[in-house]
Design an enzyme around this catalytic site. Structure first.
Site, PDB file in Angstrom:
ATOM      1  N   TYR A 145       0.837  -1.209   0.000  1.00 15.02           N
ATOM      2  CA  TYR A 145       0.000   0.000   0.000  1.00 15.02           C
ATOM      3  C   TYR A 145       0.875   1.263   0.000  1.00 15.02           C
ATOM      4  O   TYR A 145       0.653   2.200  -0.760  1.00 15.02           O
ATOM      5  CB  TYR A 145      -0.904  -0.053   1.227  1.00 15.02           C
ATOM      6  CG  TYR A 145      -1.742   1.166   1.482  1.00 15.02           C
ATOM      7  CD1 TYR A 145      -2.873   1.432   0.724  1.00 15.02           C
ATOM      8  CD2 TYR A 145      -1.419   2.058   2.509  1.00 15.02           C
ATOM      9  CE1 TYR A 145      -3.655   2.551   0.971  1.00 15.02           C
ATOM     10  CE2 TYR A 145      -2.190   3.167   2.767  1.00 15.02           C
ATOM     11  CZ  TYR A 145      -3.311   3.414   2.000  1.00 15.02           C
ATOM     12  OH  TYR A 145      -4.073   4.525   2.256  1.00 15.02           O
TER      13      TYR A 145
ATOM     14  N   GLN B 167       1.304   0.085  20.929  1.00 16.82           N
ATOM     15  CA  GLN B 167       1.670   0.731  19.671  1.00 16.82           C
ATOM     16  C   GLN B 167       0.990   2.110  19.623  1.00 16.82           C
ATOM     17  O   GLN B 167      -0.107   2.278  20.145  1.00 16.82           O
ATOM     18  CB  GLN B 167       1.291  -0.137  18.452  1.00 16.82           C
ATOM     19  CG  GLN B 167      -0.168  -0.454  18.257  1.00 16.82           C
ATOM     20  CD  GLN B 167      -0.634  -1.693  19.020  1.00 16.82           C
ATOM     21  OE1 GLN B 167      -0.136  -2.007  20.088  1.00 16.82           O
ATOM     22  NE2 GLN B 167      -1.626  -2.394  18.475  1.00 16.82           N
TER      23      GLN B 167
ATOM     24  N   LYS C 178     -10.762   1.207  10.547  1.00 13.53           N
ATOM     25  CA  LYS C 178      -9.512   1.571  11.220  1.00 13.53           C
ATOM     26  C   LYS C 178      -9.705   1.502  12.732  1.00 13.53           C
ATOM     27  O   LYS C 178     -10.827   1.369  13.216  1.00 13.53           O
ATOM     28  CB  LYS C 178      -9.122   2.998  10.842  1.00 13.53           C
ATOM     29  CG  LYS C 178      -9.226   3.311   9.384  1.00 13.53           C
ATOM     30  CD  LYS C 178      -7.946   2.898   8.687  1.00 13.53           C
ATOM     31  CE  LYS C 178      -8.035   3.210   7.216  1.00 13.53           C
ATOM     32  NZ  LYS C 178      -8.465   4.569   6.928  1.00 13.53           N
TER      33      LYS C 178
ATOM     34  N   LYS D  47       1.828   4.219  -3.036  1.00  7.45           N
ATOM     35  CA  LYS D  47       1.641   5.658  -2.775  1.00  7.45           C
ATOM     36  C   LYS D  47       2.919   6.427  -3.129  1.00  7.45           C
ATOM     37  O   LYS D  47       2.860   7.505  -3.717  1.00  7.45           O
ATOM     38  CB  LYS D  47       1.289   5.888  -1.297  1.00  7.45           C
ATOM     39  CG  LYS D  47      -0.060   5.327  -0.862  1.00  7.45           C
ATOM     40  CD  LYS D  47      -1.200   6.190  -1.328  1.00  7.45           C
ATOM     41  CE  LYS D  47      -2.530   5.764  -0.744  1.00  7.45           C
ATOM     42  NZ  LYS D  47      -3.678   6.328  -1.480  1.00  7.45           N
TER      43      LYS D  47
HETATM   44  P1  NAD Z   1     -12.413   4.613   1.528  1.00 10.11           P
HETATM   45  O1  NAD Z   1     -12.066   3.180   1.339  1.00 10.11           O
HETATM   46  O2  NAD Z   1     -13.546   4.958   2.421  1.00 10.11           O
HETATM   47  O3  NAD Z   1     -12.675   5.323   0.114  1.00 10.11           O
HETATM   48  C1  NAD Z   1     -12.031   4.924  -1.062  1.00 10.11           C
HETATM   49  C2  NAD Z   1     -13.091   4.761  -2.124  1.00 10.11           C
HETATM   50  O4  NAD Z   1     -12.453   4.363  -3.347  1.00 10.11           O
HETATM   51  C3  NAD Z   1     -14.120   3.678  -1.784  1.00 10.11           C
HETATM   52  O5  NAD Z   1     -15.422   4.214  -1.744  1.00 10.11           O
HETATM   53  C4  NAD Z   1     -13.957   2.674  -2.901  1.00 10.11           C
HETATM   54  O6  NAD Z   1     -15.175   2.068  -3.315  1.00 10.11           O
HETATM   55  C5  NAD Z   1     -13.358   3.521  -4.007  1.00 10.11           C
HETATM   56  N1  NAD Z   1     -12.722   2.665  -5.009  1.00 10.11           N
HETATM   57  C6  NAD Z   1     -11.952   1.555  -4.777  1.00 10.11           C
HETATM   58  N2  NAD Z   1     -11.627   0.975  -5.945  1.00 10.11           N
HETATM   59  C7  NAD Z   1     -12.183   1.744  -6.928  1.00 10.11           C
HETATM   60  C8  NAD Z   1     -12.196   1.634  -8.341  1.00 10.11           C
HETATM   61  N3  NAD Z   1     -11.576   0.618  -8.974  1.00 10.11           N
HETATM   62  N4  NAD Z   1     -12.858   2.579  -9.053  1.00 10.11           N
HETATM   63  C9  NAD Z   1     -13.505   3.604  -8.415  1.00 10.11           C
HETATM   64  N5  NAD Z   1     -13.532   3.735  -7.075  1.00 10.11           N
HETATM   65  C10 NAD Z   1     -12.878   2.815  -6.337  1.00 10.11           C
HETATM   66  O7  NAD Z   1     -11.058   5.334   2.022  1.00 10.11           O
HETATM   67  P2  NAD Z   1     -10.818   6.799   2.604  1.00 10.11           P
HETATM   68  O8  NAD Z   1     -10.458   6.637   4.039  1.00 10.11           O
HETATM   69  O9  NAD Z   1     -11.934   7.689   2.216  1.00 10.11           O
HETATM   70  O10 NAD Z   1      -9.493   7.196   1.813  1.00 10.11           O
HETATM   71  C11 NAD Z   1      -9.479   8.105   0.716  1.00 10.11           C
HETATM   72  C12 NAD Z   1      -8.044   8.261   0.217  1.00 10.11           C
HETATM   73  O11 NAD Z   1      -7.195   8.712   1.290  1.00 10.11           O
HETATM   74  C13 NAD Z   1      -7.428   6.957  -0.290  1.00 10.11           C
HETATM   75  O12 NAD Z   1      -6.577   7.223  -1.386  1.00 10.11           O
HETATM   76  C14 NAD Z   1      -6.593   6.480   0.884  1.00 10.11           C
HETATM   77  O13 NAD Z   1      -5.528   5.651   0.476  1.00 10.11           O
HETATM   78  C15 NAD Z   1      -6.109   7.803   1.451  1.00 10.11           C
HETATM   79  N6  NAD Z   1      -5.747   7.714   2.879  1.00 10.11           N
HETATM   80  C16 NAD Z   1      -6.697   7.581   3.828  1.00 10.11           C
HETATM   81  C17 NAD Z   1      -6.321   7.507   5.170  1.00 10.11           C
HETATM   82  C18 NAD Z   1      -7.336   7.388   6.276  1.00 10.11           C
HETATM   83  O14 NAD Z   1      -6.931   7.413   7.441  1.00 10.11           O
HETATM   84  N7  NAD Z   1      -8.618   7.266   5.996  1.00 10.11           N
HETATM   85  C19 NAD Z   1      -4.972   7.553   5.530  1.00 10.11           C
HETATM   86  C20 NAD Z   1      -4.029   7.671   4.528  1.00 10.11           C
HETATM   87  C21 NAD Z   1      -4.417   7.777   3.202  1.00 10.11           C
END
Ligand code: NAD
Length: 340
Positions: free
Chosen positions: A148, A219, A191, A152
């Site tokens: 993951y 942790q 989470k 990124k």
């Molecule tokens: P989330 O899983 O709630 O949202 C991600 C969305 O992407 C989901 O609704 C999912 O259905 C959609 N998705 C997945 N595959 C897809 C595809 N093939 N086509 C279209 N849509 C697709 O996650 P989040 O917490 O809202 O995270 C949003 C962004 O922030 C992500 O890039 C994540 O990696 C990043 N991020 C989040 C956190 C956190 O703490 N929530 C931390 C670090 C990074």
């Protein structure tokens, strides 16, 4: 002046759904794209399309006729998920991001926001619970713990190169553990804060005070409330800063302390049972020096306040589920590896 048009990918997910509402309040026309609709309330987007962004043709369709893109779509989850699905996560997320970025360029998008993660930071800087907060430059020499984080890092570089080579104004954020209402709270992708709220709510409703904590619970992490997250996203998008930037809180707490805080908010006595489970790195905190310098701002909402709002929402979800005579979905994970 015509209304600016923006695309939010991942608009059916936790942060994307909140971001769509925020951008509507700022006066934008918003298109939301995801493979699923938001689970807990309707999207405020002007247009919402279901598209799989791993596919190039869908990315071209998604990025048509917009001025700016906020790219949040990702295959992701908490530690239990990301430590057990390396190939799937790397493949899906690389396809989504490479195609979305190139489609944005091809469609003449002016500004592009990429959501990276604290998971890019190397394992060797996160071996102590009392960890030194991570500065942006600490990402190199690179050694993220999971696929993951590797994906990124690569897409961060791709964004920098698209800016240099094609003049697409890219912005890159590294989130540190965002939490809040309307996030996944059961099923294995949730989470730590959401999982803790669910477990404490179950303890409250069933009268069984025992809650499971993965590992020894010592942790450490920092946690940032969703309202601060969307404010920070917007401020960074409007800034002229193009290098990766941390966005999170810099208050370090142990998972045991997190459990105690949620129990105190709920007014419930809990007994922690420590069980084997994926824990991620031993400690992780955000150094917010550059965030303050670049944006003249940092997250404002305290952990207690954010947890109180989140607990209230998750308690209502759990109560609703129990009233239907069902149990929240148990978390399942294959224990593929132990923590360093
Ligand atoms: P989330 O899983 O709630 O949202 C991600 C969305 O992407 C989901 O609704 C999912 O259905 C959609 N998705 C997945 N595959 C897809 C595809 N093939 N086509 C279209 N849509 C697709 O996650 P989040 O917490 O809202 O995270 C949003 C962004 O922030 C992500 O890039 C994540 O990696 C990043 N991020 C989040 C956190 C956190 O703490 N929530 C931390 C670090 C990074």
């Amino acid at each position: 002046m015509t209304q600016p048009r923006v695309l939010v990918t991942g608009a059916g997910g936790f942060i994307g759904h909140h971001l769509v509402s925020y951008l509507k309040q700022q006066g934008y026309w918003v298109r939301g794209i995801d493979i699923k609709r938001p689970e807990f309330s309707d999207s405020d987007a002007d247009e919402f399309e279901l598209l799989d962004l791993r596919r190039w043709d869908n990315c071209l369709q998604a990025t048509r006729a917009v001025d700016e893109v906020y790219a949040l779509a990702a295959d992701m989850g908490g530690m239990g998920f990301i430590s057990a699905h390396h190939a799937e996560i790397l493949r899906n997320n690389a396809l989504i991001n490479i195609h979305t970025l190139e489609a944005a360029r091809a469609n003449g998008v002016g500004r592009y926001f990429y959501t990276s993660s604290a998971c890019v930071y190397p394992e060797y800087r996160q071996t102590e619970a009392n960890v030194i907060p991570l500065k942006e430059e600490d990402a190199y020499p690179a050694q993220p713990q999971d696929a993951y984080g590797w994906e990124k890092l690569v897409i961060e570089r791709l964004c920098l190169h698209y800016r240099e080579d094609y003049g697409l104004e890219t912005r890159i954020v590294r989130f540190h553990n965002i939490f809040g209402p309307q996030g996944t709270w059961e099923g294995g992708r949730e989470k730590a804060p959401a999982a803790m709220c669910r477990k404490v709510a179950m303890a409250k409703f069933t009268g069984n005070p025992e809650i499971e904590v993965w590992g020894d619970g010592e942790q450490t992490r920092s946690f940032c409330y969703i309202d601060d997250c969307v404010t920070g996203i917007y401020k960074l998008m409007r800034s002229d800063y193009a290098e990766p930037l941390n966005l999170g809180q810099d208050r370090l707490v142990t998972i045991n302390e997190l459990a105690d805080m949620v129990a105190s908010i709920a007014g419930v006595r809990i007994e922690k049972r420590h069980v084997p489970g994926p824990q991620g790195v031993r400690g992780r905190n955000s150094d917010n020096s550059r965030l303050r310098q670049v944006l003249g701002w940092e997250p404002q909402i305290t952990l207690e306040e954010g947890l109180a709002r989140t607990y209230a929402w998750i308690e209502a979800q759990v109560r609703g589920r129990l009233e239907l005579g069902a149990q929240p979905m148990p978390v399942q994970f294959p224990i593929l590896r132990t923590c360093p």
